[in-house]
Design an enzyme around this catalytic site. Structure first.
Site, PDB file in Angstrom:
ATOM      1  N   LYS A  35     -40.251  15.999 -25.556  1.00  0.00           N
ATOM      2  CA  LYS A  35     -40.386  16.961 -26.924  1.00  0.00           C
ATOM      3  C   LYS A  35     -40.179  16.130 -28.275  1.00  0.00           C
ATOM      4  O   LYS A  35     -39.785  15.186 -28.277  1.00  0.00           O
ATOM      5  CB  LYS A  35     -39.337  18.023 -27.058  1.00  0.00           C
ATOM      6  CG  LYS A  35     -37.802  17.607 -26.788  1.00  0.00           C
ATOM      7  CD  LYS A  35     -36.865  18.771 -26.842  1.00  0.00           C
ATOM      8  CE  LYS A  35     -35.410  18.391 -27.062  1.00  0.00           C
ATOM      9  NZ  LYS A  35     -34.517  19.499 -27.262  1.00  0.00           N
ATOM     10  N   TYR A 261     -35.112   7.218 -58.946  1.00  0.00           N
ATOM     11  CA  TYR A 261     -34.866   8.351 -59.590  1.00  0.00           C
ATOM     12  C   TYR A 261     -33.505   8.681 -60.095  1.00  0.00           C
ATOM     13  O   TYR A 261     -32.742   8.494 -59.517  1.00  0.00           O
ATOM     14  CB  TYR A 261     -35.583   9.621 -58.511  1.00  0.00           C
ATOM     15  CG  TYR A 261     -37.042   9.334 -58.473  1.00  0.00           C
ATOM     16  CD1 TYR A 261     -38.014   9.604 -59.467  1.00  0.00           C
ATOM     17  CD2 TYR A 261     -37.379   9.159 -57.210  1.00  0.00           C
ATOM     18  CE1 TYR A 261     -39.324   9.517 -59.160  1.00  0.00           C
ATOM     19  CE2 TYR A 261     -39.043   9.259 -56.822  1.00  0.00           C
ATOM     20  CZ  TYR A 261     -40.008   9.517 -57.888  1.00  0.00           C
ATOM     21  OH  TYR A 261     -41.023   9.297 -57.384  1.00  0.00           O
TER      22      TYR A 261
END
Length: 366
Positions: A35, A261
């Site tokens: 998965k 940032y």
């Protein structure tokens, strides 16, 4: 010069598969869990290799993943661990086996199977023995038996549960209580249904820590990719994935200047920084910023600086001799995904499954 890539070592995958299989008694089936894009490693290539190696079953989370496997040549049985009710018809039409985890869902699959003129369509039942995630409650067994006794549209191919803490030795008593509860519910089902079915509870940690939970099949995910949730077990496994990138730009930064940032790092001295071509848009999440991760450049460690950006992040290379284009190792077989993740307060599963598809996968076969 090579760009950002996840190198996937298929020989390491083979080693892990063989090691995990060696822990089982003869006749115990092996289910390979692929998965979440095979835990980030590439569901198609990994599954083809595992089918070649002889896995007995595959497991995915959702029906869409199973369809992708069927459409690319995977012929072994596929278990869908968390199907949604609206995809049950797709399961039937694509010959994949759904896990039924509620009484209502059992009612739905019976209706769909009957409408599709099925007989003895294989399903797996999941019972909740303590994880309290998905699963039929133990006290609902009579309802389950009543529904199954009135139809031949489906047949129970397997019964499963999920261990909550198989990697935690301090929770041994709880895990053994789960295994006891599972044994009781499967005995009751066999007696009432009048036939045998596959039984599976053990995940990777269960395989390694709880032989009593091997039953007739085991499910392994993270172990296939090189991690055993325990440093003692990790010694026998080989990390399959190595995440690498490159230096995009070098910059001299003066004392007092800010980096990234929100001015999230401020230089306390003159320094040299490198920009790495990888960011949270690729799966290197913001938790790895602010020095919570280090990458290796030319054999030396370079800590992250400030906030991780979407497509890049910055590291301190003041004392490292490097140039644009030099290779950057995010994790590999020595500095593993487990090391990187745990140093930042998370787990290897989250790091590996978060690696996005825009990161090129490069498969190594020898």
């Amino acid at each position: 010069m090579q760009g950002t890539r996840l190198e996937v070592n298929l020989k390491a995958l083979e080693h892990n598969f063989n090691y995990l299989k060696s822990q089982l008694d003869p006749g115990v089936l092996f289910m390979a869990v692929v998965k979440a894009n095979a835990y980030g490693h590439g569901i198609i290539e990994i599954s083809k290799k595992l089918q070649e190696l002889g896995t007995d079953y595959f497991a995915v989370a959702y029906t869409e993943e199973a369809i992708e496997l069927r459409d690319t040549g995977i012929t072994k049985p596929i278990l869908v661990l968390h199907p949604q009710s609206h995809t049950l018809v797709d399961c039937i039409q694509r010959c994949v086996e759904p896990v039924i985890y509620s009484v209502d869902m059992l009612d739905n699959i019976l209706a769909f199977a009957k409408a599709e003129s099925q007989k003895n369509y294989p399903i797996h039942l999941e019972f909740n023995t303590g994880l309290n995630r998905i699963g039929i409650e133990l006290e609902e067994i009579d309802q389950v038996l009543e529904l199954l006794s009135n139809t031949d549209a489906v047949k129970v191919r397997g019964v499963q549960s999920h261990l909550a803490a198989s990697e935690d030795h301090d929770e041994r008593e709880f895990t053994e209580s789960q295994l006891d509860a599972f044994e009781k519910v499967t005995q009751q089902l066999e007696e009432k249904l009048g036939y045998k079915f596959l039984k599976h509870t053990d995940n990777t940690s269960g395989i390694l820590n709880y032989k009593a939970g091997h039953h007739s099949m085991v499910r392994s995910g993270i172990g296939l990719y090189g991690y055993g949730n325990d440093l003692e077990h990790d010694k026998h496994l080989m990390p399959v994935g190595s995440l690498k990138s490159q230096v995009s730009q070098l910059r001299e930064v003066k004392k007092g200047a800010s980096i990234s940032y929100n001015r999230s790092h401020k230089a306390t001295t003159d320094m040299k920084i490198a920009v790495i071509a990888l960011g949270h848009g690729d799966g290197i999440n913001r938790i790895y910023g602010y020095g919570n991760a280090q990458v290796k450049i030319n054999g030396s460690w370079a800590p992250t600086l400030g906030i991780i950006c979407m497509d890049m992040f910055m590291v301190d290379v003041t004392d490292i001799d490097c140039k644009v284009g030099d290779e950057v190792i995010i994790f590999d077989e020595k500095h593993t995904a487990r090391d990187l993740a745990e140093n930042a307060g998370t787990i290897s599963y989250e790091l590996l499954t978060g690696i996005q598809k825009r990161v090129q996968r490069e498969y190594i076969i020898s």
